[in-house]
Design a protein around this motif. Sequence first.
Motif, mmCIF file in Angstrom:
data_model
loop_
_atom_site.group_PDB
_atom_site.id
_atom_site.type_symbol
_atom_site.label_atom_id
_atom_site.label_comp_id
_atom_site.label_asym_id
_atom_site.label_seq_id
_atom_site.Cartn_x
_atom_site.Cartn_y
_atom_site.Cartn_z
ATOM 1 N N MET A 109 27.992 38.733 38.887
ATOM 2 C CA MET A 109 27.641 39.427 37.679
ATOM 3 C C MET A 109 28.342 40.638 37.697
ATOM 4 N N GLU A 110 29.058 40.858 36.402
ATOM 5 C CA GLU A 110 29.883 41.871 36.171
ATOM 6 C C GLU A 110 29.462 42.870 35.024
ATOM 7 N N GLU A 111 29.464 44.116 35.285
ATOM 8 C CA GLU A 111 29.308 44.941 33.986
ATOM 9 C C GLU A 111 30.158 46.085 34.041
ATOM 10 N N VAL A 112 30.787 46.137 33.057
ATOM 11 C CA VAL A 112 31.904 47.105 32.701
ATOM 12 C C VAL A 112 31.312 48.674 32.467
ATOM 13 N N GLU A 113 31.759 49.555 33.319
ATOM 14 C CA GLU A 113 31.547 50.885 33.203
ATOM 15 C C GLU A 113 31.778 51.443 31.702
ATOM 16 N N GLY A 114 30.674 52.003 31.183
ATOM 17 C CA GLY A 114 30.967 52.821 29.988
ATOM 18 C C GLY A 114 30.917 51.962 28.549
ATOM 19 N N THR A 115 30.611 50.628 28.750
ATOM 20 C CA THR A 115 30.551 49.800 27.900
ATOM 21 C C THR A 115 28.935 49.119 27.844
ATOM 22 N N ASN A 116 28.938 47.930 27.185
ATOM 23 C CA ASN A 116 28.001 47.081 26.942
ATOM 24 C C ASN A 116 28.219 45.686 27.317
ATOM 25 N N GLU A 117 29.536 45.717 28.063
ATOM 26 C CA GLU A 117 30.166 44.227 28.507
ATOM 27 C C GLU A 117 29.711 43.862 29.721
ATOM 28 N N ARG A 118 28.955 42.801 29.727
ATOM 29 C CA ARG A 118 28.396 42.014 31.224
ATOM 30 C C ARG A 118 28.860 40.585 30.786
ATOM 31 N N SER A 119 29.070 40.076 31.992
ATOM 32 C CA SER A 119 29.421 38.606 32.237
ATOM 33 C C SER A 119 29.142 38.266 33.451
ATOM 34 N N VAL A 120 29.002 36.563 33.518
ATOM 35 C CA VAL A 120 28.722 36.201 34.864
ATOM 36 C C VAL A 120 29.940 35.078 35.433
ATOM 37 N N ALA A 121 30.532 35.327 36.011
ATOM 38 C CA ALA A 121 31.830 34.402 36.582
ATOM 39 C C ALA A 121 31.480 33.551 37.714
ATOM 40 N N PHE A 122 31.577 32.189 37.811
ATOM 41 C CA PHE A 122 31.362 31.325 38.659
ATOM 42 C C PHE A 122 32.716 30.653 39.084
ATOM 43 N N MET A 123 33.099 31.172 40.122
ATOM 44 C CA MET A 123 34.415 31.029 40.998
ATOM 45 C C MET A 123 34.368 30.198 42.134
ATOM 46 N N LEU A 124 35.157 29.008 42.284
ATOM 47 C CA LEU A 124 35.312 28.112 43.337
ATOM 48 C C LEU A 124 36.420 28.615 44.253
#
Length: 215
Positions: A189-204
């Motif tokens: 679960m990723e949140e970019v500092e200083g922005t409202n960007e957030r995403s969830v990466a599913f990596m194998l």
Amino acid sequence: MLKFWRKSKVQNELPEVLGITIGRAVTVDSISVKLLPQDSLIEVPQLTFSIVAQGHCDLGEQSHLHRFYPDDDAVLLQIQGGDGVTDERVDEIMLWSYYDVQYPSTDHQWREIHRSICQKTFSLSSPQGDVLFERAWFDSSDQPEEPMQYWESVSEDRAGKSGRRIFQSAMLFARELSDGKDEMLLVNMEEVEGTNERSVAFMLGRSLSQHELHI
């Protein structure tokens, strides 16, 4: 212990890890990909890729992640070990394949994903149906566990100039494949500092040895 760090000639210049850094091409040995069993969900669309960005995570307790982002955004190369300056060890090399990336639009969706990765097992949807993974971190616990949290600094400049900082909440899961080896699932679960960007990466991912990488 593998010796791999080459000290930078310029202060703050990003370290070369096994000779890998921004602007270098990396080739994964074709045999290691061809030998993936049929029940693996990992896809590696190409074996040679150029590194366009480099990330670093300080995990604490003298453990660090060095991540290398190729021009092909389907994969991620990760090396865990020392800090790249004073500690020369390599603990693990992983090749990660992006299975899915989601962009939750509401706080409720974000909290639900957070709740799901705290559990003992995680079910990943696939064309063949749901695939069950067991928690690899905190595997001795039957209770919900909070994910690992850390900052990653990502630069697209070899000189190590300021780039992005990403706050990550991650949990690692695993399942045994038909060849007796584990396929890893990292939910990030990723949140970019200083922005409202957030995403969830599913990596194998699967582990690699040094001789399976060619620079």
